[in-house]
Design a protein around this motif. Sequence first.
Motif, PDB file in Angstrom:
ATOM      1  N   PRO A 102      48.714  36.953  37.952  1.00  0.00           N
ATOM      2  CA  PRO A 102      50.031  36.802  37.318  1.00  0.00           C
ATOM      3  C   PRO A 102      50.361  38.007  36.441  1.00  0.00           C
ATOM      4  O   PRO A 102      49.475  38.556  35.766  1.00  0.00           O
ATOM      5  CB  PRO A 102      49.894  35.530  36.478  1.00  0.00           C
ATOM      6  N   GLY A 103      51.629  38.438  36.472  1.00  0.00           N
ATOM      7  CA  GLY A 103      52.069  39.547  35.622  1.00  0.00           C
ATOM      8  C   GLY A 103      51.917  40.906  36.259  1.00  0.00           C
ATOM      9  O   GLY A 103      52.285  41.923  35.670  1.00  0.00           O
ATOM     10  N   ILE A 104      51.396  40.936  37.483  1.00  0.00           N
ATOM     11  CA  ILE A 104      51.133  42.243  38.088  1.00  0.00           C
ATOM     12  C   ILE A 104      52.441  42.982  38.413  1.00  0.00           C
ATOM     13  O   ILE A 104      52.537  44.206  38.262  1.00  0.00           O
ATOM     14  CB  ILE A 104      50.241  42.073  39.345  1.00  0.00           C
ATOM     15  N   ALA A 105      53.481  42.223  38.838  1.00  0.00           N
ATOM     16  CA  ALA A 105      54.763  42.854  39.156  1.00  0.00           C
ATOM     17  C   ALA A 105      55.349  43.519  37.915  1.00  0.00           C
ATOM     18  O   ALA A 105      55.850  44.639  37.965  1.00  0.00           O
ATOM     19  CB  ALA A 105      55.738  41.825  39.724  1.00  0.00           C
ATOM     20  N   ALA A 106      55.233  42.833  36.786  1.00  0.00           N
ATOM     21  CA  ALA A 106      55.726  43.419  35.539  1.00  0.00           C
ATOM     22  C   ALA A 106      54.972  44.703  35.211  1.00  0.00           C
ATOM     23  O   ALA A 106      55.562  45.716  34.828  1.00  0.00           O
ATOM     24  CB  ALA A 106      55.590  42.414  34.402  1.00  0.00           C
ATOM     25  N   ASN A 107      53.657  44.665  35.398  1.00  0.00           N
ATOM     26  CA  ASN A 107      52.848  45.858  35.118  1.00  0.00           C
ATOM     27  C   ASN A 107      53.312  47.060  35.933  1.00  0.00           C
ATOM     28  O   ASN A 107      53.246  48.207  35.486  1.00  0.00           O
ATOM     29  CB  ASN A 107      51.371  45.590  35.438  1.00  0.00           C
ATOM     30  N   VAL A 108      53.766  46.783  37.162  1.00  0.00           N
ATOM     31  CA  VAL A 108      54.189  47.875  38.040  1.00  0.00           C
ATOM     32  C   VAL A 108      55.592  48.354  37.684  1.00  0.00           C
ATOM     33  O   VAL A 108      55.844  49.561  37.575  1.00  0.00           O
ATOM     34  CB  VAL A 108      54.160  47.420  39.517  1.00  0.00           C
ATOM     35  N   PHE A 109      56.514  47.385  37.464  1.00  0.00           N
ATOM     36  CA  PHE A 109      57.920  47.785  37.382  1.00  0.00           C
ATOM     37  C   PHE A 109      58.422  48.105  35.973  1.00  0.00           C
ATOM     38  O   PHE A 109      59.409  48.816  35.823  1.00  0.00           O
ATOM     39  CB  PHE A 109      58.800  46.736  38.077  1.00  0.00           C
ATOM     40  N   VAL A 110      57.704  47.614  34.944  1.00  0.00           N
ATOM     41  CA  VAL A 110      58.137  47.967  33.587  1.00  0.00           C
ATOM     42  C   VAL A 110      58.014  49.477  33.324  1.00  0.00           C
ATOM     43  O   VAL A 110      58.947  50.092  32.785  1.00  0.00           O
ATOM     44  CB  VAL A 110      57.380  47.121  32.532  1.00  0.00           C
ATOM     45  N   PRO A 111      56.892  50.115  33.730  1.00  0.00           N
ATOM     46  CA  PRO A 111      56.823  51.575  33.507  1.00  0.00           C
ATOM     47  C   PRO A 111      57.944  52.330  34.224  1.00  0.00           C
ATOM     48  O   PRO A 111      58.445  53.343  33.716  1.00  0.00           O
ATOM     49  CB  PRO A 111      55.464  51.961  34.102  1.00  0.00           C
TER      50      PRO A 111
END
Lengths: 417, 417
Positions: free
Chosen positions: B286-295
């Motif tokens: 969970p949260g991996i998409a955020a890790n990728v797209f927030v940067p």
Amino acid sequence: MARLVMKFGGTSVANVERIKNVARHVKREIDAGHEVAVVVSAMSGKTNELVAWCRDTAVLYDAPEYDAIVASGEQVTSGLLAIALRDMGIAARSWQGWQLPISTDDAHGSARILSVNGDEIVRRFGAGREVAVIAGFQGIHEPSGRVTTLGRGGSDTSAVAVAAAIRADRCDIYTDVDGVYTTDPRIVPKAKRLDKVAFEEMLEMASLGAKVLQVRSVEMAMVHKVRTFVRSSFTDPDAPELKTAGDPPGTLICDEEEIVESEVVTGIAFARDEAQVSIRRVPDKPGIAANVFVPLADANINVDMIVQNISAEGHTDITFTVPTADFERAKAALAAVKSEIGFETIEGATDVVKISIIGIGMRSHAGVAARAFKALSERGINIRAISTSEIKISVLIDAAYTELAVRTLHSVYGLDA
Amino acid sequence: MARLVMKFGGTSVANVERIKNVARHVKREIDAGHEVAVVVSAMSGKTNELVAWCRDTAVLYDAPEYDAIVASGEQVTSGLLAIALRDMGIAARSWQGWQLPISTDDAHGSARILSVNGDEIVRRFGAGREVAVIAGFQGIHEPSGRVTTLGRGGSDTSAVAVAAAIRADRCDIYTDVDGVYTTDPRIVPKAKRLDKVAFEEMLEMASLGAKVLQVRSVEMAMVHKVRTFVRSSFTDPDAPELKTAGDPPGTLICDEEEIVESEVVTGIAFARDEAQVSIRRVPDKPGIAANVFVPLADANINVDMIVQNISAEGHTDITFTVPTADFERAKAALAAVKSEIGFETIEGATDVVKISIIGIGMRSHAGVAARAFKALSERGINIRAISTSEIKISVLIDAAYTELAVRTLHSVYGLDA
């Protein structure tokens, strides 16, 4: 620290390289600690291009639209100079006429400045030593909200008006010559640059000065006592002599009180664009002058020199000059009232030139006119008409003698370098 | 009687002759009894010249000065068109952005319109049927009093905003093509002009429509329900078919309610300016998409298509597209957070194209996507990624297959003329 207005004409901002050169002139004054407002013209040739587009679009083009179109030229150069200054680390912003505003009447194409609001310029001098780069030649007619232009050469007038509004210590007019000369150097190679000229003299030297400074800007400078300095924009902006405290090369147009010792004669001007009109055998009775000149005024024709001969046998001759462009119209206007005036013939000549001898020192010196008449007579030059003012003597002669007359008078009054 | 906004782009006002031609288009509508406001761009090439001067003056030029300079282009054409109209006996005056005003935010160079005051335009419609000729592309940031520009193609947005402000019946965009096509006719000669396109479709067809209409103008038209008609300015302004009551040739962009029977598919668009980025073997938690797209969001990079594979052995692959111009920056932004995300490799490709099948009818029809996949598969075209919306299906494929894929889909959905 002084407060300066620096004005640059079209040849001084003709392209990006020259605009950068102008920026260096401004930087020199900023580095010397001065507060600076700059007034710029359009790139040379640009106004002509815009005017040609208006003419190509319609023969009778609308004056307010013409103004909106033509004002764009100065808008561009003011923006580019602001960019160049900022690139040198100097705080700067451009101002269009409507932004300050420079308020004018609604005589589109030749508007007169009513007022300049310089408050924001001065505030920004204090806040961050920001250079105001002002689009010359333009203003706004506030009741209608429309853009106006001041007519050709109006950027000089803009500069003087801004200088008056911000109470500048000096208005520097940078141009393609290095000052005002005793006469046209192309005719008299010995002509010399004047260090100082009084406002009144400069006004009379309009025909000389027109190439340097617009007449209206001199009028405005005189009224508001704006010290106006004509100098060259084509010198190296960083030349050592421009960084010293002494006076840089140029001509200061100022109040006569600032001129310690006035020359009797300051300069010799000439105007080729006047034509002579003579009406022969006018019945000499009261009101005759009005009969002649009212029709010309009604036709919006400016009359300059007027000479009326002594009456003979109840008749007289009247000679006067009008702008060459109005010569035919002037003759037609008089022909239309021939029976009322009762003159015999109209004669005229366009191959004439008006030579003027100018100097405020004349007021306190006698015999100045006599020397001119004598010198011209010795060269066999016939004088067709004479008119004088407190600080000027003008003579009308055949155009063929222009150069000879100018050189003769330049030498007679000791102006040769 | 209708109320119209007519917008003419740079090629339509490229010189005085074309401006006179535009005036004839306006006269036709005035003669038909309509109320007309015109929005014009700068003469083609003029904006580029002004931008080049800014760049030559300083690499990092000041944005507000850039705007003041560049806005002069539209100022000139609006004035010239007003002159041409008056010369034809039509009441007209030009309006610069600051005069109406067209109020914008202060994002100089790409400002957004906040409001347009059309009161005076409408008052003058009533007072003397005066045509308002408005300089497009520009506005004013009222708090600072400075001129702004809307960014390239902004004149379309100006036109739609004016149309909304004066409640125009239609906003006619005159351009160098005669409407919106089912796809690019240079790739598919059988492409046909659409009579009507819904706002939502036109937005999705941006990559097609960009040559015709700016995306922002379509957004604004949709929000304010401005019926926008794309038509040619290169037809004879007095052609008989333009004087009849029937619809002239062109494409109407309108509310979908106005489109009686929608096609399932309206058009095929393609975008070559997207690049593919894939990150391999990302731990699937969970949260991996955020890790990728927030940067990427932090780096101001727009992500378009996103595909995440089904997890295998606790890892997954994520593929997405970014603008080609941001490709290297996107990879660098992710490389910088590699250890946090814990992926194995970053791969990418710039030789890809996004093909989109667009149609509001799609909402009520099943199987539209399946037909595309089948047709592309039969041609041996591999699909790298898929994304869909209610009215659009996009597939990412190798750029080499662009023409083949567009032609295939154009034919499959019955769009060939």
